[in-house]
Design a protein around this motif. Structure first.
Motif, PDB file in Angstrom:
ATOM      1  N   ARG A  50       0.832  -1.114  -0.004  1.00  0.00           N
ATOM      2  CA  ARG A  50       0.162  -0.112   0.075  1.00  0.00           C
ATOM      3  C   ARG A  50       0.889   1.227  -0.060  1.00  0.00           C
ATOM      4  NH1 ARG A  50      -2.379  -1.211   4.185  1.00  0.00           N
ATOM      5  NH2 ARG A  50      -1.227   0.115   5.562  1.00  0.00           N
ATOM      6  N   GLU A  51       2.045   1.098   0.769  1.00  0.00           N
ATOM      7  CA  GLU A  51       2.624   2.506   0.928  1.00  0.00           C
ATOM      8  C   GLU A  51       3.688   2.788  -0.298  1.00  0.00           C
ATOM      9  OE1 GLU A  51       4.370   2.141   4.716  1.00  0.00           O
ATOM     10  OE2 GLU A  51       2.465   2.449   5.829  1.00  0.00           O
ATOM     11  N   GLN A  52       4.343   1.703  -0.737  1.00  0.00           N
ATOM     12  CA  GLN A  52       5.480   1.663  -1.615  1.00  0.00           C
ATOM     13  C   GLN A  52       5.188   0.511  -2.814  1.00  0.00           C
ATOM     14  OE1 GLN A  52       8.953   1.371   0.689  1.00  0.00           O
ATOM     15  NE2 GLN A  52       8.640  -0.619   1.464  1.00  0.00           N
ATOM     16  N   PRO A  53       4.183   0.444  -3.587  1.00  0.00           N
ATOM     17  CA  PRO A  53       3.988  -0.349  -4.613  1.00  0.00           C
ATOM     18  C   PRO A  53       5.142  -0.501  -5.849  1.00  0.00           C
ATOM     19  CG  PRO A  53       2.572   1.687  -4.971  1.00  0.00           C
ATOM     20  CD  PRO A  53       3.300   1.838  -3.603  1.00  0.00           C
ATOM     21  N   GLU A  54       5.569   0.681  -6.198  1.00  0.00           N
ATOM     22  CA  GLU A  54       6.744   0.567  -7.089  1.00  0.00           C
ATOM     23  C   GLU A  54       7.755  -0.308  -6.562  1.00  0.00           C
ATOM     24  OE1 GLU A  54       6.697   1.100 -10.162  1.00  0.00           O
ATOM     25  OE2 GLU A  54       4.581   1.631 -10.145  1.00  0.00           O
TER      26      GLU A  54
END
Length: 237
Positions: free
Chosen positions: A95-99
């Motif tokens: 959710r916070e750092q998908p990439e």
């Protein structure tokens, strides 16, 4: 022809899980055989009372099966809690750092032998389908839909130990007093031969060595407890 790695991986994981459960059942039954046999043979060395043998055997069966079930429940509950915590952390990171998580998944797939371009494309497709499931399986080795169940593990351990313990218990109380010791010893060694062979087969290990260890350990346990019971019986303890 293109293979289906995700399906094959899931199939292999399911097969491995079933084999682990079967191996645990065999080992649980083996523990029931050895511990109960040692107990009743030790009591037989001290007294020929059928009531004393039955009482000791039942007490050992119940104590051992409950101990196995409780220990398995605690162990598997801890494992399940760890799995849930790992999934919660992965869900938060997605959710916070998908990439960054996508790049990590692609890197993990590349380490398994895919080219960087194919790994990237596979990571994108898996993420679009179910990102958490993809990371759980590839990164954590966890199936979110098949977490370990402590109640199932406890019940399996209880039943396996009880099944194994019933053999020496029945063998020591059913035959006439003149034959009960040898009937028990022969029955226990035969059962240990079978469980040793099965555990070796499930683990793809040499059967002869596993059977020898299993039978030797069980025979030693019975010899030691019988000697101790005989000494205590002779001393009038």
């Amino acid at each position: 022809m293109t293979e289906a790695p995700v399906h094959d991986e899931a199939h292999a994981a399911g097969l491995g899980s079933r084999l682990n459960w079967l191996r645990a059942a065999v080992l649980g039954a083996n523990d029931g055989v050895v511990s109960t046999a040692g107990l009743v043979v030790g009591v037989a060395g001290a007294t020929g009372s059928r009531d004393a043998l039955l009482t000791a055997g039942l007490a050992g069966l119940l104590a051992g099966s409950m101990s196995m079930a409780a220990g398995e429940y605690v162990s598997v509950s801890t494992q399940r809690d760890s799995e849930k915590a790992a999934l919660a952390k992965e869900r938060r990171e997605l959710r916070e750092q998908p990439e960054a998580e996508l790049a990590e998944l692609a890197d993990l797939l590349a380490r398994r032998g895919l080219t960087p371009a194919v790994a990237r494309e596979a990571a994108v497709q898996l993420t679009e389908r179910d990102a958490l499931r993809a990371h759980a399986r590839v990164e954590l080795g966890i199936d979110p839909d098949d977490l370990t169940n402590p109640w199932h593990a406890a019940a399996a351990s209880f039943l396996a130990f009880t099944a194994g313990a019933l053999l020496p218990l029945l063998a020591i109380v059913l035959p006439p007093s003149a034959h009960r010791l040898w009937v028990t010893v022969v029955s226990v060694l035969a059962a240990l031969t079978l469980t040793g062979w099965w555990s070796a087969r499930l683990g793809a290990a040499p059967a002869a060595r596993a059977v020898a260890r299993n039978v030797g350990g069980g025979a030693l346990a019975m010899a030691v407890t019988y000697a101790a019971g005989s000494l205590l019986g002779a001393a009038g303890v």
